[in-house]
Design an enzyme around this catalytic site. Structure first.
Site, PDB file in Angstrom:
ATOM      1  N   PRO A  65       1.088  -0.937   0.295  1.00 16.93           N
ATOM      2  CA  PRO A  65      -0.690  -0.015  -0.178  1.00 16.93           C
ATOM      3  C   PRO A  65       1.305   1.140   0.181  1.00 16.93           C
ATOM      4  O   PRO A  65       1.876   1.137   0.599  1.00 16.93           O
ATOM      5  CB  PRO A  65      -0.695   0.045   1.682  1.00 16.93           C
ATOM      6  CG  PRO A  65      -0.407  -1.326   2.162  1.00 16.93           C
ATOM      7  CD  PRO A  65       0.397  -2.433   0.877  1.00 16.93           C
ATOM      8  N   HIS A  66       0.137   2.314  -0.694  1.00 13.85           N
ATOM      9  CA  HIS A  66       1.229   3.218  -1.032  1.00 13.85           C
ATOM     10  C   HIS A  66       0.801   4.782  -1.495  1.00 13.85           C
ATOM     11  O   HIS A  66      -0.487   4.627  -1.715  1.00 13.85           O
ATOM     12  CB  HIS A  66       2.210   3.415  -1.786  1.00 13.85           C
ATOM     13  CG  HIS A  66       2.011   2.508  -3.563  1.00 13.85           C
ATOM     14  ND1 HIS A  66       1.303   1.121  -3.263  1.00 13.85           N
ATOM     15  CD2 HIS A  66       1.865   4.005  -4.639  1.00 13.85           C
ATOM     16  CE1 HIS A  66       0.681   1.605  -4.756  1.00 13.85           C
ATOM     17  NE2 HIS A  66       1.280   2.679  -5.229  1.00 13.85           N
ATOM     18  N   ALA A  67       1.290   5.486  -1.366  1.00  8.69           N
ATOM     19  CA  ALA A  67       0.586   6.976  -1.150  1.00  8.69           C
ATOM     20  C   ALA A  67       1.072   8.596  -1.344  1.00  8.69           C
ATOM     21  O   ALA A  67       2.613   7.644  -0.831  1.00  8.69           O
ATOM     22  CB  ALA A  67      -0.827   7.536   0.010  1.00  8.69           C
TER      23      ALA A  67
END
Length: 157
Positions: A65-67
């Protein structure tokens, strides 16, 4: 980029009761934010928004998960090894027990993509995944992720 450029020991954890994907994302956000009451909900929201675009489950029980965010000047990551796999809607249908969450500054789009590619390549190595899963304690897990002198995946100890 070496994991040690993104991670610190305090952002590598073993989660005993992971719950759902959203609980895992909340835990990752809390680690990324250093428990900041201001940043944690912002990062949790950013991670969930990205997850809504498509699963960050890359297969073999791994999710990244990344942002992107303005919260930090440098990329940072958190690693969570889950005691019980959680459904991340990965393309291979396997639940996830290894989570490498990442937040990258908004303006570092190219670095974000390069880092993701490197992470996908590293976690594609079955020997590395097995070593991470079989780490007997947090010290050994942190050593695998942070020590550049640690044996390469698949290498004999």
């Amino acid at each position: 980029m070496p994991f040690s450029d993104l991670l610190s020991a305090d952002r590598i954890v073993m989660v005993v009761a992971p719950g759902s994907r959203d609980v895992v994302l909340d835990s990752a956000a809390r680690l990324l934010a250093g428990d900041s009451p201001t940043l944690t909900p912002l990062l949790a929201h950013a991670l969930r928004d990205r997850e809504q675009l498509g699963s960050t489950g890359i297969g073999h029980g791994v999710a990244i998960p990344h942002a992107r965010s303005t919260a930090f000047r440098e990329p940072r990551a958190a690693f969570l090894r889950l005691s019980h796999p959680v459904d991340f809607n990965a393309a291979d249908g396997q639940p996830v027990d290894l989570v490498f969450a990442m937040c990258v500054p908004d303006q570092q789009v190219e670095q974000h993509l390069q880092t993701l590619a490197g992470l996908v390549e590293r976690f594609a190595d079955a020997g590395f995944r097995d070593a991470v899963r079989q780490a007997r304690d947090l010290t050994q897990l942190r050593g695998l992720l942070l020590d550049p002198a640690a044996p390469a995946a698949g290498a004999a100890p």
